[in-house]
Design a protein around this motif. Sequence first.
Motif, PDB file in Angstrom:
ATOM      1  N   THR A  16      -6.300 -13.495  18.788  1.00  0.00           N
ATOM      2  CA  THR A  16      -5.650 -14.809  18.850  1.00  0.00           C
ATOM      3  C   THR A  16      -4.146 -14.658  18.749  1.00  0.00           C
ATOM      4  O   THR A  16      -3.609 -14.366  17.677  1.00  0.00           O
ATOM      5  CB  THR A  16      -6.163 -15.717  17.724  1.00  0.00           C
ATOM      6  OG1 THR A  16      -7.580 -15.842  17.850  1.00  0.00           O
ATOM      7  CG2 THR A  16      -5.522 -17.092  17.803  1.00  0.00           C
ATOM      8  N   SER A  22      -1.705 -16.700  18.704  1.00  0.00           N
ATOM      9  CA  SER A  22      -0.973 -17.622  17.825  1.00  0.00           C
ATOM     10  C   SER A  22      -1.041 -17.207  16.360  1.00  0.00           C
ATOM     11  O   SER A  22      -0.264 -17.721  15.544  1.00  0.00           O
ATOM     12  CB  SER A  22      -1.511 -19.046  17.982  1.00  0.00           C
ATOM     13  OG  SER A  22      -2.890 -19.092  17.650  1.00  0.00           O
ATOM     14  N   SER A  23      -1.924 -16.295  16.000  1.00  0.00           N
ATOM     15  CA  SER A  23      -2.027 -15.871  14.607  1.00  0.00           C
ATOM     16  C   SER A  23      -1.049 -14.747  14.270  1.00  0.00           C
ATOM     17  O   SER A  23      -0.892 -14.404  13.093  1.00  0.00           O
ATOM     18  CB  SER A  23      -3.462 -15.437  14.268  1.00  0.00           C
ATOM     19  OG  SER A  23      -3.821 -14.247  14.945  1.00  0.00           O
TER      20      SER A  23
END
Length: 123
Positions: free
Chosen positions: A106, A108-109
Amino acid sequence: QVQLVESGGGLVQAGGSLRLSCTVSGRTFSIYTMGWFRQAPGKEREFVAAIRLKSSSTYYADSVKGRFTISRDNAKNTVYLQMNSLKPEDTAVYYCAAGAFIVPATASSYDYWGQGTQVTVSS
């Protein structure tokens, strides 16, 4: 702050190999996981591989499993992406990313990103 610097991109023929490096500087104690993403022209950024720095657990996208290997050298604060059996569809800008509490695939993490390095695979 954390800085990431990638190197090792270039032009290679299909079937060839390249090794990317990503060196981390700054507050490296705040980094638990590092990953590689790539973005081809006109496409979204996609996950390639990630590694947990303490356990060395690794994660790979299905498209690169068996061809790419992620590894790390903690003494050098460097993560590597060994890319073998390269295909034209691997052509993209490859980005190194790092962070603390990461979901590996992910984007965005991740907290920190490098500037990217171009990989071009000719047919």
